[in-house]
Every structure is written in structure tokens, then in C-alpha cells.
Design an enzyme around this catalytic site. Structure first.
Site, PDB file in Angstrom:
ATOM      1  N   THR A  30      20.562 -33.989-108.432  1.00 52.06           N
ATOM      2  CA  THR A  30      20.937 -32.725-107.778  1.00 52.06           C
ATOM      3  C   THR A  30      22.348 -32.286-108.115  1.00 52.06           C
ATOM      4  O   THR A  30      22.730 -31.149-107.833  1.00 52.06           O
ATOM      5  CB  THR A  30      20.810 -32.853-106.251  1.00 52.06           C
ATOM      6  N   CYS A  34      27.970 -36.702-101.584  1.00 52.52           N
ATOM      7  CA  CYS A  34      27.854 -36.766-100.122  1.00 52.52           C
ATOM      8  C   CYS A  34      28.721 -37.890 -99.570  1.00 52.52           C
ATOM      9  O   CYS A  34      29.170 -38.775-100.296  1.00 52.52           O
ATOM     10  CB  CYS A  34      26.406 -37.035 -99.694  1.00 52.52           C
ATOM     11  N   ARG A  63      29.148 -31.175-106.907  1.00 50.76           N
ATOM     12  CA  ARG A  63      29.643 -30.280-105.856  1.00 50.76           C
ATOM     13  C   ARG A  63      29.392 -30.902-104.493  1.00 50.76           C
ATOM     14  O   ARG A  63      28.517 -31.755-104.319  1.00 50.76           O
ATOM     15  CB  ARG A  63      28.970 -28.914-105.940  1.00 50.76           C
ATOM     16  N   CYS A  65      28.185 -31.599-100.780  1.00 47.31           N
ATOM     17  CA  CYS A  65      26.971 -31.359 -99.994  1.00 47.31           C
ATOM     18  C   CYS A  65      27.273 -30.365 -98.877  1.00 47.31           C
ATOM     19  O   CYS A  65      28.306 -30.460 -98.205  1.00 47.31           O
ATOM     20  CB  CYS A  65      26.488 -32.681 -99.405  1.00 47.31           C
ATOM     21  N   ASP A 439      59.506 -58.620 -78.267  1.00 50.58           N
ATOM     22  CA  ASP A 439      59.265 -57.634 -77.220  1.00 50.58           C
ATOM     23  C   ASP A 439      58.844 -58.331 -75.921  1.00 50.58           C
ATOM     24  O   ASP A 439      57.934 -59.175 -75.908  1.00 50.58           O
ATOM     25  CB  ASP A 439      58.169 -56.667 -77.673  1.00 50.58           C
TER      26      ASP A 439
END
Length: 490
Positions: A30, A34, A63, A65, A439
Site C-alpha cells: 500500500t 503506520c 505516506r 496512515c 535528600d
């Protein structure tokens, strides 16, 4: 992690949100990338490939998702945990240094040549500094497109693009939508609130315990600079192009962030400061698993998992406040810091609340009359030396600085002891392994839990907590009945 193919596959198949931001999954069929927790049906294993950064996936031609929005995933915990050149570079890129000063400016801040920085970033992240900064500009642009009604040309320059054409091309390439289509897809205009206020959602890795995080910030808030109002911690921000006001409110699955900026070019830097302040890129699962292995800490971790280290939006400011707070109560430290801000801080306008000024930068404090501060003479001298070192640059505490060098220079200042060095390392330098063994609160809690209580013995015992000792401190402090450990009432 992206090189461990089998582990990445398991994370994707289980939709494990803990790994969001650690790596990105690209689907060969595709051409989409993602986050691991993407809600769509996982692709076939043979169609998966993995990248260490969104920028690397984009450079390879994938690109983002449209469902899982991988560009909006929490940042990798590596960059705050580590102190090497790559981690320092990533923190500086997130702060907008490449957009403001270019790659030469980034390299100069790190003390390397541009070729060395390019080589190191490409080797580990699969992309150089320009590509990494470009990915960040694309995410900033998307935020402005979807949450404001600003004209696209204004958004282009606010996000750091050199031209509207570059803005259009980048948005279309990264998101497969034009800027206008992105805005239409969002289906909403700017969020409710005052004009000019940006409403954002800051993601984090669950779990997150907000009690000590917001409790500490609210209990130590400097009057006029910080406040707790209507369920949100609010503070002024000194930014490269101007100033701003941030309001941060904890929600079950995100931090609600409202930003008012005098210059929108500061948006990416303001978001970076807010995320750093709240330690939102931490990996609580890894931290808690390591600390819970200690029988003394295990009950504390089980009771309130996901404690973060409250850090700072301005490292120099915190260092000054740390010296002001030496051997005095929280209330007294607030009072001293408030007086300093009232006398030397730059006034700001806050139409939504009661904030009145920025905390003064070190150069503005160089003319300070120490006698005006109600402190012992030795601490006044320490403060003066610290301010001088910060103002001249002899002491650098910024996000791209060398933590070890900063520790050495801090410790060399007369009057700055181990407690101050470790507190500054923990909250200003962002060192996840900082450990103020001297501390009193830490020692008292250790004693009550049956742990060694002397600084030397406790330091030896704490070796098993590394590299997460700063988080162990938060769990130890939380045993005390003090306002810093409770989410403030509205």
C-alpha cells in the site's frame, strides 16, 4: 528496535500501543506507514518493513496512515534517556534548532561537523537532520491546519516552511492529501476558547500517574509565572521568537494542551517544552518493571504505576530556583522565586488567567543585588556565581548540552553540593538516572521501607534501579504526606 524483525511483527500483530514511537511499520503493497497500534487489520508479514523514524519512512516513499496518524505518536523514549550525540541532536531538532539555525547551527551546538552529524543520524534513524526537521514541520502544519482557521500561507511559515509551494508539496507527499483536503477531513474548525488559543492533545504511553506530576508543579508554582487554575497547570514560556502561555490538563488518555503564542513559529518548540516538562515520552512499562523487581519499591509501583519525573520548561530557570530552594521549605522557595520574578521578570499579558510575567533569564539577573534576597550570604554568593556562569555560557543546561559536562561545571561552583547537582540533573537536564541520595525525603522514605538510609549505603542499593533512579525518587517521595504528591483540587 526496528532491526528486531520478529519482535516488531509481534508488536504489530498484537496492536501494542507501548511501542508507538519506538518504530514505524511500512506496508510494501500500500506504500503506507503506520504506528504499531494501528487499528486496521495487520498486513501480511512478508509485506511489512520497519523504520526507526517517520522521516525515514517518508524518505523511502511511504505516506502516513490516515487512520492511526503515526506522525502524532509519542516520541521515542531513547532521546530523553540517552545522552549521546544522536539523542542530543534529536532533542534539539524537536526544539526547532534546524528550522532556526540550519544543520550548521545544529552541528555547532553539538560540537561536531555537519558531516559527522549527518552520518550519525542516518546510521541510526535512516534520515538526516533536514529530513527529520521536515517531518516535524509536516506534523506542526497538520496541527495548525486541523485546529485553527488560519490561512494556509500563514500556516506554511508558522510551521517553518520556506515557501507555500514547499508546504503544499510536503503536506501532499506525507499525508496524501492537500492542505485544504486535510482541513476538510478534520470536519471541524478551531476548538472552543479565546481567539488565538490552540487546543491540542498530547499523547503519552500508558499508564500515567498524574498525582505527583501535577502536584509537584502546582505546589512549587512561582506566583505570576505558574498557577493551578480550573484543573490545569498553567505557566508562561520563554520561546525563541516570542513568549507564550501553556495550560496543561490531565485526561485519561492524553494531556489537554492549550497554547497561546505571540508568534506561531514557536509552536513546535512550545509543544516540545510541554512534553519535556511532563516527561510524556517516557516508557513507564520499562521503568516500572525494573523498579518493581525491588521488594521495597514493588508495593509503591503496584499502588500507583506510571509515575513521571516532573521536569522543567526552562533549564536555566530551574537551576536558579534549585539554589533558591536549598535548605528551605517549598513555601519559602516559592516566595523567593516569586520576588525574583516580580522584580526582574518580563511582563506578559494573559487574557485567560492570572499569569503576569516570564521568569527572568540569566542575563537579566546579572545586575541583581544579592542583598535584596532574604538568604544567607553564602547562598547569595552561590546564586550570583550560578547566574554569571549561565549568562556567559560557561554553564550550558539546554536540551542539547552534554549532561556529564554540565554536572562537572555545576559541581565546580562553590556552594553547589551533590543534592543541587542531582536535582538539576533530574529535572533540568532530564537525566533519568539522577539520584539525590542525600535528600532527606528520599532517606526518610527508604528507612520506612526497610531500605538502607545512609547516602552511601542507599547509593549502593540503588545500583539495581539503574538507569531509572530518578523515577525511584518519585516513588520514594510519594510516601510522604505532602502537597507535591497529590493532584490539586479544582
Amino acid at each position: 528496535m526496528h532491526t528486531d524483525h520478529d519482535r516488531c511483527v509481534r508488536a504489530v500483530q498484537s496492536k501494542d500501543a507501548r511501542f508507538d514511537g519506538w518504530f514505524f511499520t511500512a506496508v510494501l503493497t500500500t506504500r503506507i506507514y503506520c504506528r504499531p497500534s494501528c487499528p486496521v487489520v495487520p498486513p501480511k508479514v512478508e509485506n511489512m518493513t520497519f523504520y526507526p523514524s517517520a522521516a525515514a519512512a517518508q524518505q523511502a516513499g511511504f505516506r502516513a496512515c490516515k487512520r492511526c496518524r503515526p506522525d502524532a505518536a509519542p516520541g521515542s523514549p531513547h532521546w530523553n534517556q540517552r545522552a549521546d550525540a544522536v539523542a542530543r541532536a534529536m532533542r534539539l531538532i524537536a526544539d526547532g534548532v534546524v528550522d532556526r539555525d540550519g544543520v550548521p547551527g545544529l552541528a555547532a551546538r553539538l560540537g561536531y561537523s555537519t558531516r559527522q552529524i549527518e552520518r550519525q543520524l542516518r546510521a541510526e534513524l535512516g534520515a538526516g537532520p533536514l529530513a527529520l526537521a521536515r517531518a516535524q514541520r509536516a506534523q506542526t502544519a497538520r496541527l495548525l491546519i486541523e485546529t485553527t482557521a488560519l490561512p494556509m500561507a500563514d500556516i506554511a511559515f508558522a510551521a517553518g516552511f520556506a515557501s507555500v509551494r514547499a508546504f503544499n508539496e510536503t503536506v501532499r507527499e506525507v499525508f496524501a492529501l492537500s492542505p485544504t483536503e486535510l482541513r476538510g477531513r478534520a470536519g471541524r474548525g478551531p476548538g472552543p476558547g479565546a481567539p488565538g488559543v490552540l487546543a491540542l492533545r498530547l499523547p503519552f504511553r500508558a499508564p500515567l500517574c498524574p498525582d505527583n506530576l501535577f502536584g509537584h508543579l502546582a505546589a512549587t508554582a512561582v506566583p505570576g509565572v505558574e498557577e493551578w487554575r480550573d484543573g490545569a497547570y498553567r505557566r508562561t514560556l520563554r520561546l525563541p521568537y516570542g513568549h507564550g502561555v501553556a495550560a496543561l490538563r490531565p485526561r485519561p488518555d492524553h494531556i489537554e494542551c492549550r497554547l497561546s503564542l505571540t508568534d506561531l513559529r514557536d509552536l513546535a518548540g512550545a509543544i516540545s517544552r510541554c512534553r519535556r516538562l511532563l516527561d510524556l515520552d517516557a516508557d513507564p512499562e520499562a521503568v516500572d518493571a525494573a523498579l518493581a523487581a525491588d521488594p521495597g519499591l514493588s508495593p509503591l509501583v503496584r499502588k500507583a504505576p506510571g509515575r513521571r519525573v516532573p521536569r522543567t520548561a526552562d533549564a536555566d530557570e530551574f537551576a536558579v530556583r534549585a539554589v533558591l530552594g536549598q535548605q528551605v521549605s517549598t513555601a519559602a522557595a516559592r516566595t523567593l522565586a516569586g520576588r525574583l520574578a516580580a522584580a526582574h521578570g518580563e511582563p506578559v499579558d494573559d487574557p485567560e488567567g492570572g499569569l503576569t510575567r516570564l521568569f527572568p533569564a540569566a542575563p537579566a539577573l546579572t545586575g541583581l543585588d544579592p542583598a535584596a534576597l532574604a538568604m544567607p550570604a553564602t547562598r547569595r554568593a552561590t546564586l550570583t556565581r550560578l547566574i554569571g556562569a549561565l549568562a556567559t555560557g560557561d554553564l550550558a543546561l539546554d536540551v542539547g548540552g552534554d549532561r556529564d559536562e554540565a554536572r562537572r561545571r555545576l559541581a565546580a561552583l562553590p556552594g553547589v553540593g551533590p543534592w543541587t547537582v542531582e536535582i538539576v540533573a533530574m529535572r533540568a537536564l532530564g537525566d533519568p538516572d539522577a539520584f539525590p541520595a542525600t535528600d532527606l525525603g528520599v532517606r526518610r522514605a527508604a528507612r520506612e521501607l526497610g531500605l538502607p538510609a545512609t547516602p552511601a549505603a542507599l547509593t549502593r542499593h540503588s545500583a539495581a534501579w539503574r538507569p531509572w533512579r530518578a523515577y525511584a525518587v518519585q516513588y520514594l517521595w510519594a510516601t510522604d504526606d505532602h502537597p507535591i504528591n497529590y493532584l490539586p483540587a479544582d
